[in-house]
Design a protein around this motif. Structure first.
Motif, mmCIF file in Angstrom:
data_model
loop_
_atom_site.group_PDB
_atom_site.id
_atom_site.type_symbol
_atom_site.label_atom_id
_atom_site.label_comp_id
_atom_site.label_asym_id
_atom_site.label_seq_id
_atom_site.Cartn_x
_atom_site.Cartn_y
_atom_site.Cartn_z
ATOM 1 N N ALA A 1 -1.472 7.952 -5.241
ATOM 2 C CA ALA A 1 -1.236 8.336 -3.849
ATOM 3 C C ALA A 1 -0.088 9.328 -3.810
ATOM 4 O O ALA A 1 0.848 9.248 -4.598
ATOM 5 C CB ALA A 1 -0.915 7.117 -3.015
ATOM 6 N N TYR B 1 -0.220 3.103 1.428
ATOM 7 C CA TYR B 1 -0.066 3.366 -0.019
ATOM 8 C C TYR B 1 1.222 2.730 -0.554
ATOM 9 O O TYR B 1 1.997 3.337 -1.275
ATOM 10 C CB TYR B 1 -0.088 4.874 -0.303
ATOM 11 C CG TYR B 1 -1.364 5.536 0.132
ATOM 12 C CD1 TYR B 1 -2.596 5.061 -0.329
ATOM 13 C CD2 TYR B 1 -1.333 6.627 1.006
ATOM 14 C CE1 TYR B 1 -3.788 5.667 0.088
ATOM 15 C CE2 TYR B 1 -2.528 7.238 1.412
ATOM 16 C CZ TYR B 1 -3.754 6.743 0.966
ATOM 17 O OH TYR B 1 -4.922 7.314 1.377
ATOM 18 N N TYR C 1 -3.631 2.600 -8.288
ATOM 19 C CA TYR C 1 -4.306 3.817 -7.802
ATOM 20 C C TYR C 1 -3.255 4.889 -7.568
ATOM 21 O O TYR C 1 -2.052 4.635 -7.582
ATOM 22 C CB TYR C 1 -5.096 3.532 -6.509
ATOM 23 C CG TYR C 1 -4.228 3.019 -5.380
ATOM 24 C CD1 TYR C 1 -3.663 3.897 -4.456
ATOM 25 C CD2 TYR C 1 -3.948 1.664 -5.250
ATOM 26 C CE1 TYR C 1 -2.856 3.427 -3.436
ATOM 27 C CE2 TYR C 1 -3.154 1.185 -4.241
ATOM 28 C CZ TYR C 1 -2.606 2.077 -3.316
ATOM 29 O OH TYR C 1 -1.802 1.620 -2.312
ATOM 30 N N THR D 1 4.089 7.272 -0.125
ATOM 31 C CA THR D 1 4.172 5.860 0.258
ATOM 32 C C THR D 1 4.943 5.788 1.567
ATOM 33 O O THR D 1 6.028 6.365 1.692
ATOM 34 C CB THR D 1 4.894 5.051 -0.824
ATOM 35 O OG1 THR D 1 4.115 5.052 -2.017
ATOM 36 C CG2 THR D 1 5.121 3.620 -0.372
ATOM 37 N N PRO E 1 2.167 2.845 -5.486
ATOM 38 C CA PRO E 1 0.955 2.100 -5.872
ATOM 39 C C PRO E 1 0.915 1.813 -7.364
ATOM 40 O O PRO E 1 1.431 2.582 -8.178
ATOM 41 C CB PRO E 1 -0.176 3.023 -5.449
ATOM 42 C CG PRO E 1 0.416 3.857 -4.349
ATOM 43 C CD PRO E 1 1.843 4.069 -4.725
ATOM 44 N N SER F 1 0.074 -2.454 -3.663
ATOM 45 C CA SER F 1 -1.380 -2.696 -3.683
ATOM 46 C C SER F 1 -2.034 -2.441 -2.326
ATOM 47 O O SER F 1 -3.269 -2.498 -2.200
ATOM 48 C CB SER F 1 -1.660 -4.147 -4.117
ATOM 49 O OG SER F 1 -1.077 -5.049 -3.188
ATOM 50 N N HIS F 2 -1.233 -2.165 -1.330
ATOM 51 C CA HIS F 2 -1.764 -1.994 0.030
ATOM 52 C C HIS F 2 -1.968 -0.515 0.337
ATOM 53 O O HIS F 2 -0.999 0.242 0.430
ATOM 54 C CB HIS F 2 -0.809 -2.617 1.057
ATOM 55 C CG HIS F 2 -0.549 -4.075 0.833
ATOM 56 N ND1 HIS F 2 -1.496 -5.046 1.067
ATOM 57 C CD2 HIS F 2 0.552 -4.724 0.370
ATOM 58 C CE1 HIS F 2 -1.002 -6.227 0.768
ATOM 59 N NE2 HIS F 2 0.259 -6.060 0.330
ATOM 60 N N ARG F 3 -3.236 -0.133 0.552
ATOM 61 C CA ARG F 3 -3.522 1.260 0.886
ATOM 62 C C ARG F 3 -3.193 1.539 2.344
ATOM 63 O O ARG F 3 -2.640 2.577 2.667
ATOM 64 C CB ARG F 3 -5.002 1.577 0.623
ATOM 65 C CG ARG F 3 -5.380 1.529 -0.863
ATOM 66 C CD ARG F 3 -6.868 1.772 -1.059
ATOM 67 N NE ARG F 3 -7.226 1.663 -2.466
ATOM 68 C CZ ARG F 3 -7.212 2.697 -3.322
ATOM 69 N NH1 ARG F 3 -6.878 3.895 -2.888
ATOM 70 N NH2 ARG F 3 -7.558 2.525 -4.587
ATOM 71 N N ASP F 4 -3.559 0.598 3.195
ATOM 72 C CA ASP F 4 -3.275 0.778 4.616
ATOM 73 C C ASP F 4 -3.406 -0.584 5.282
ATOM 74 O O ASP F 4 -4.501 -1.131 5.382
ATOM 75 C CB ASP F 4 -4.266 1.767 5.244
ATOM 76 C CG ASP F 4 -3.853 2.164 6.658
ATOM 77 O OD1 ASP F 4 -2.870 1.579 7.159
ATOM 78 O OD2 ASP F 4 -4.488 3.043 7.229
#
Length: 504
Positions: free
Chosen positions: A67, A12, A65, A70, A62, A15-18
């Protein structure tokens, strides 16, 4: 010390969730714009310092989105020993981990600071970071690896006279103190020299105003001495005349006194001479007998005899004094006084000439002393000017040697550490140039090459080998491979994010 990035995990983060990045000796990150390439490379400085790759504040949360937390973690290898660092942001609270152990901010920062200096690491990690710092910081950071040459090395390169002058002074004072001392001396001596010139001029003008006697003072004194001698002789004669006249005056006074006594005696004689001898007692009026009458007559005769004897004595004494007065000469001193006055007045021009000569001599001595003072002051002033020039030459040579030492670190870049001002003084500055163009005027490709050469110099001098990332590498066709791991970010139109780790 060698630092190797092994694995970076983002959860998170922007732009990278995982996403997990496994770094190789070279790691290529490619993809179209807005695919998160730069976010990956900025995650590492945020993990370590809470900033982006240029040291500015960074919001890692993020964008598109929601979250709750982070997270960023990085597995490092430092000289063969692994270290896992983590930083997370949850509800605006920062949480730290060291080898999966929750840590306080101070503990986490202490671990990072022991690894490497922040400015040094970011300069090695991002070739643009060093050149984004203030020039004074850039200069200071680079010069710690190329310090100023020691005094004896600078002095060896200077002219002998300047070198010897400063060498003696540097045993007691610093170069800065020497400069301050002689700056003050110069200002003081400038004023003193102007005053000395003015005094010399004034005294010379006073000498010119005095009449020129044209005769040596010894001759004037000899001539005056003869006149003074004649005056003294005349005054001695005048003293003798005065003593003789005193005798004459005394005899005259004594004669007058005797004359007065004689006149008084004359006045008593008729009374005594015509005195009637009475035959009766004056007191009781009884008639005197014959014998008493005889005694009275005898007393009268005796008194007349005594009177005549005394009167004759006064007359004889007067005759003696009168003869003595005739034998004594009275001399009028007026003539002698006039002669003395005339003689004395004849010496006045000589006295005035001697006085003028004396004034002239004293003034000439003052002129000579003023000229000596002026000369000594000028010499002292010139000495201070020479020392200040020597200090300036020392600084110029020191700057030259230091510049050579710094320049020797680079292959293609030029480094300007000083700039000369209008007064000849050197002023600290810092400018990186490539082909005589300042960094600010370089193209993107030239800027990347300059940044890479700079970071390699810093890496070599600090003996710290750490990863480097090159952003927008599509703008440069070729560059020298930097020391340590390389992370390259390149835009590929229409391509999704792609990460490739290469071991050789």
């Amino acid at each position: 010390m060698q630092v190797i990035f092994k694995t970076l995990t983002l959860v998170y983060y922007k732009s990278h969730r995982d996403i997990t990045v496994n770094f190789g000796e070279r790691t290529d990150i490619t993809g179209d714009n807005a695919k998160g390439k730069t976010s990956i490379t900025e995650a590492i400085p945020w993990l370590l310092y809470g900033t982006d790759a240029l040291g500015s504040k960074l919001d890692p949360t993020p964008i598109t989105y929601e979250a709750e937390e982070t997270k960023v973690s990085l597995l490092l290898e430092v000289d063969g020993k692994e270290l896992l660092l983590g930083r997370s942001l949850k509800k605006n609270k920062t949480i730290y981990h060291v080898n999966d152990v929750p840590s306080k901010a101070g503990e986490f920062n202490e671990v990072v600071e022991k690894l490497f200096n922040k400015d040094l690491f970011l300069s090695l990690y991002n070739p643009n970071y060093f050149l984004s710092m203030h020039w004074e910081k850039q200069r200071s950071m680079l010069l710690q690896y190329a310090p100023s040459p020691v005094n004896k090395d600078v002095l060896k390169q200077m002219p002998d006279e300047q070198s010897k002058s400063l060498s003696d002074l540097l045993k007691k004072h610093s170069l800065r103190d020497i400069q301050e001392i002689h700056k003050e001396n110069k200002n003081t001596l400038n004023k003193k020299y102007i005053a000395a010139q003015s005094r010399t001029k004034t005294l010379k003008e006073q000498v010119d105003l005095l009449p020129n006697v044209g005769v040596p003072i010894e001759s004037l004194k000899a001539e005056l001495s003869q006149i003074d001698k004649l005056v003294q002789e005349k005054e001695a004669l005048l003293d003798d005349i005065w003593e003789k006249n005193q005798v004459f005056t005394k005899i005259q006074s004594e004669i007058l006194n005797l004359q007065h006594q004689i006149e008084m005696s004359k006045a008593r004689w008729p009374v005594l001479r015509d005195e009637i001898v009475e035959d009766a007692c004056r007191t009781c009026k009884r008639p005197l007998d014959e014998e008493s009458m005889k005694s009275v007559k005898e007393d009268h005769e005796q008194r007349k005899f005594t009177y005549q004897k005394n009167h004759t004595g006064l007359l004889d004494a007067r005759k003696v004094l009168q003869r003595k007065l005739k034998e004594t000469e009275f001399i009028d001193p007026a003539e002698f006084r006039e002669e003395i006055k005339t003689l004395d007045e004849s010496g006045q021009p000589l006295r005035e000439a001697i006085q003028i000569n004396g004034q002239l001599g004293r003034l000439q001595e003052q002129v000579n002393q003023a000229q000596t003072d002026e000369k000594e002051t000028l010499q002292s002033l010139n000495d201070s000017i020479f020392i200040l020039d020597s200090v300036k030459a020392f600084k110029a040579k020191e700057a030259e040697l230091q510049g050579e030492k710094v320049q020797a670190l680079f292959e293609t870049l030029s480094v300007r550490l000083f700039e000369e001002q209008k007064n000849g003084e050197l002023k600290n500055t810092f400018e990186i140039e490539l082909d005589k163009k300042p960094y600010s005027k370089l193209s993107t490709a030239e800027g990347i090459r300059a940044g890479l050469e700079l970071r390699d110099v810093l890496s070599q001098q600090s003996e710290l080998i750490s990863p480097t990332f090159i952003d927008n590498s599509e703008s440069i066709t070729s560059f020298k491979q930097p020391v340590g791991q390389l992370i390259v970010s390149r835009v590929v139109a229409g391509q999704e994010l792609k990460i490739e780790g290469v071991e050789n």
